[in-house]
Design a protein around this motif. Structure first.
Motif, mmCIF file in Angstrom:
data_model
loop_
_atom_site.group_PDB
_atom_site.id
_atom_site.type_symbol
_atom_site.label_atom_id
_atom_site.label_comp_id
_atom_site.label_asym_id
_atom_site.label_seq_id
_atom_site.Cartn_x
_atom_site.Cartn_y
_atom_site.Cartn_z
ATOM 1 N N ALA A 1 -4.272 -7.318 -3.920
ATOM 2 C CA ALA A 1 -5.436 -6.436 -3.838
ATOM 3 C C ALA A 1 -6.599 -6.996 -4.653
ATOM 4 O O ALA A 1 -7.765 -6.928 -4.219
ATOM 5 C CB ALA A 1 -5.065 -5.040 -4.335
ATOM 6 N N TYR B 1 -8.180 -10.048 -2.756
ATOM 7 C CA TYR B 1 -9.060 -9.685 -1.648
ATOM 8 C C TYR B 1 -10.191 -8.761 -2.084
ATOM 9 O O TYR B 1 -11.348 -8.931 -1.681
ATOM 10 C CB TYR B 1 -8.255 -8.988 -0.543
ATOM 11 C CG TYR B 1 -7.332 -9.895 0.225
ATOM 12 C CD1 TYR B 1 -7.825 -10.853 1.091
ATOM 13 C CD2 TYR B 1 -5.954 -9.791 0.093
ATOM 14 C CE1 TYR B 1 -6.982 -11.682 1.803
ATOM 15 C CE2 TYR B 1 -5.086 -10.617 0.798
ATOM 16 C CZ TYR B 1 -5.611 -11.558 1.646
ATOM 17 O OH TYR B 1 -4.771 -12.377 2.344
ATOM 18 N N GLY B 2 -9.865 -7.767 -2.896
ATOM 19 C CA GLY B 2 -10.826 -6.706 -3.181
ATOM 20 C C GLY B 2 -11.965 -7.103 -4.094
ATOM 21 O O GLY B 2 -12.999 -6.436 -4.116
ATOM 22 N N ALA C 1 -8.961 -6.438 2.152
ATOM 23 C CA ALA C 1 -8.121 -5.829 1.120
ATOM 24 C C ALA C 1 -7.694 -4.424 1.531
ATOM 25 O O ALA C 1 -6.538 -4.027 1.312
ATOM 26 C CB ALA C 1 -8.882 -5.777 -0.210
#
Length: 490
Positions: free
Chosen positions: A66, A69-70, A370
Motif C-alpha cells: 500500500a 503504490y499509495g 493502490a
C-alpha cells in the motif's frame, strides 16, 4: 559506460551511462516488487512469536505494498522538488532502517510501522524516480529498456524467497530482518548513479538564459501536475489500470492453495509459482524488444490491450483446471501474458502523457492502483473463505482483466479518432499548435518509421533537468549539486 556514450543531437543518449541507469532500475524494480512478497517466508515464525493469526501477520506485506503504490503523488512531488538522486538516496536509507528497526520489534504494531510503513515508503521513493530517470536516457530503445528493467521483479522474487528462508533457518526472523535491512542499502548505491544525461545543464542554460530569466523559471513549475487528469487518454489508462489491478494479482496469490485443494502435493504445488517466474523472466525483455519494432511501437497501447485480454482469457479458461498438467499449462500461459503486461504498462504511460508530465501521471496512477490492490486480493480471499470455491474467483479475476484489455483498446481508438478530428479542425485556424502525446502523433501520422530519436518535448525535458545559473555565474563543475528537476520531469 560513462558520460561519453553515443548521442544523437539533443535527445536521450540511448546508451552510454544509460546502461548503468538501466542496471540500477533493474535492481530497484526487483526490490520494489519482490521484497513485499519475499517477506512472507517469515510469517510462520512471526505468528509463533507474537501469537497472531495469518491474516494479522500478512498485513506487514499489505501495508508495504500500500505504501509502495499509495505514496506515488508524494514521490512525484519530492522528485520534482529535489531531483531523482537525493530522493532515491533517502529512500534507500528509509527502506533499510525500516527492516533494521523491525528486527527489534516486540509487537505487531511495531512491525506494521517499521517493516510496513517505513520500508514501504523507502521502496516507493526508489521505484518511481528510477523509472523517471530511465525515460531520460532512452527514447529509441525505451520499450526494450522498460522490458529489461521490469525483468528485475521475477528475478529478485525468485532469489529473495529462498534467501529469506535460508536466513530464517540460520539466524531466525530477527537476524534475517537485520541482514535484509543491510541488503536494502544497495538501493542507495542505485540512487547514487542516477545523474542527469550529459548536456542537460547546458541545454537548460540555452533555453532559460542567464540571470533573472533562469531564476524565474523554477517558481512556475508545478510540484504535482493534476492537469494531466484532463487528458482523455490518461483517464482511459487510469481506468484500465484500476480494472487490471482488481484481478491481475489474484491468481498468482491463490495458485498454490488452489493446486493443493486439487490434490497436488505440496512440493509440486510450490513449484508452480517457479514456473510462472521463469516464464515471466523471459517474457518481459522479449516483449520489450518486440514493442520497440518500428511497425509496433506506435501501436503499443493495443499490444498492451492484447496482453491484458490474453491474461484474462487464461484465467477464465483455467478456472476448472484440476490436473497437474493443466495447471502447468496455465502457469506457462499466465507467466507469458503477465510478463507482457509488466513490460508494457509503464511504456504505455510514457507514450500516453509524454515526457514532461510523466512524473505526475505516474504518481497519480500508482495512487489509483493502490486502491484497487487493497480491494481485489483481500476480497478474493474473503470469497474463498466464504464459498470454499476457487473457480468463481478465477472467473471474477479473469473477467476484470479481460474487461480492462477490451476497454483499453476501444477507448484508445475512440480518443485517438476524436483527437485526430480535432487536430484537423484546429489546423484550419491560425496559430494552431500540436500537443498530442507520442502515441497520438504516431497513430495520426500512421508512419511505419521509428519514432524520432530526439523529439522536441524531450529536449524541453532535458532543459528542465538542471537549474539556470544566476546572473554573473560561471560555468558549473561536472559534479555540482543536483538540480531540483534533474530527472523529475520525464
Amino acid at each position: 559506460m560513462g558520460a561519453g556514450g553515443p548521442r544523437r543531437g539533443a535527445g536521450p543518449p540511448d546508451g552510454g551511462w544509460g546502461w548503468v541507469v538501466l542496471g540500477a532500475c533493474f535492481v530497484v524494480t526487483g526490490f520494489a516488487y519482490g521484497f513485499p512478497k519475499a517477506v512472507s517466508v517469515f510469517f510462520r515464525a512471526l505468528m509463533r512469536d507474537f501469537g497472531a493469526g495469518y491474516s494479522d501477520t500478512a498485513w506487514v506485506s499489505s501495508i508495504m505494498l500500500a505504501m509502495l503504490y499509495g505514496t506515488g503523488p508524494v514521490s512525484s512531488i519530492l522528485v520534482t522538488r529535489f531531483g531523482c538522486r537525493p530522493v532515491m538516496l533517502v529512500g534507500g536509507l528509509l527502506a533499510s532502517a525500516g527492516m533494521i528497526l523491525a528486527s527489534f520489534s516486540t509487537r505487531l504494531l511495531e512491525l506494521y510501522l517499521s517493516a510496513g510503513v517505513l520500508t514501504g515508503l523507502g521502496l516507493a521513493l526508489n521505484f518511481q524516480p528510477s523509472l523517471i530517470m530511465l525515460g531520460l536516457y532512452f527514447e529509441r530503445r525505451r520499450p526494450l529498456a522498460n522490458g529489461l528493467a521490469a525483468a528485475g521483479s521475477p528475478v529478485f522474487l525468485s532469489a529473495l524467497s529462498p534467501l529469506g528462508q535460508l536466513l530464517l533457518e540460520r539466524f531466525g526472523w530477527r537476524g534475517g530482518f537485520l541482514l535484509l535491512g543491510g541488503l536494502l542499502l544497495h538501493c542507495c548505491a542505485c540512487g547514487a548513479v542516477m545523474r542527469p544525461p550529459p548536456g542537460a545543464r547546458a541545454e537548460a542554460r540555452a533555453h532559460d538564459g542567464p540571470g533573472e530569466a533562469g531564476a524565474e523559471a523554477h517558481p512556475r513549475r508545478r510540484l504535482l501536475d493534476v492537469a494531466v487528469c484532463a487528458d482523455r487518454t490518461f483517464v482511459v489508462y487510469v481506468v484500465t489500470k484500476f480494472l487490471m489491478a482488481l484481478g491481475l494479482f489474484v491468481p498468482a496469490i491463490l495458485l498454490v492453495n488452489y493446486a493443493k485443494d486439487a490434490g497436488v502435493p505440496d512440493a509440486e504445488a510450490a513449484f508452480l509459482l517457479s514456473i510462472v517466474g521463469f516464464v515471466d523472466i523471459v517474457a518481459r525483455p522479449a516483449c520489450g524488444a518486440l514493442a520497440g519494432l518500428p511497425r509496433l511501437r506506435p501501436r503499443v497501447p493495443y499490444l498492451f490491450s492484447l496482453a491484458l485480454l490474453a491474461n484474462g482469457l487464461t484465467d477464465l479458461s483455467s478456472a476448472r483446471a484440476r490436473s497437474y498438467g493443466t495447471l502447468v499449462a496455465f502457469c506457462v500461459a499466465f507467466g507469458l501474458s503477465y510478463g507482457m503486461v509488466g513490460a508494457l504498462q509503464f511504456e504505455v504511460l510514457m507514450a500516453t502523457v509524454g515526457a514532461p508530465r510523466f512524473p505526475s501521471a505516474l504518481g497519480l496512477v500508482l495512487l489509483v492502483e493502490a486502491v484497487a490492490v487493497l480491494i481485489g486480493p483481500p476480497s478474493a480471499g474473503r470469497l474463498v473463505d466464504a464459498l470454499k470455491n476457487y473457480e468463481i474467483i478465477f472467473y471474477l479475476a479473469g473477467s476484470e482483466v479481460a474487461l480492462a484489455g477490451i476497454f483499453m483498446a476501444i477507448a484508445t481508438k475512440c480518443c485517438l479518432r476524436r483527437r485526430r478530428r480535432g487536430s484537423l479542425d484546429a489546423s484550419a485556424g491560425p496559430g494552431s499548435e500540436g500537443g498530442a502525446s507520442d502515441t497520438e502523433e504516431a497513430e495520426a501520422e500512421a508512419d511505419p518509421e521509428p519514432l524520432p530519436n530526439a523529439p522536441e518535448k524531450t529536449r524541453s525535458l532535458e532543459a528542465l533537468a538542471a537549474p539556470s545559473p544566476s546572473a554573473g555565474s560561471t560555468e558549473p563543475e561536472a559534479e555540482e549539486a543536483e538540480p531540483g528537476l534533474e530527472a523529475g520531469t520525464v
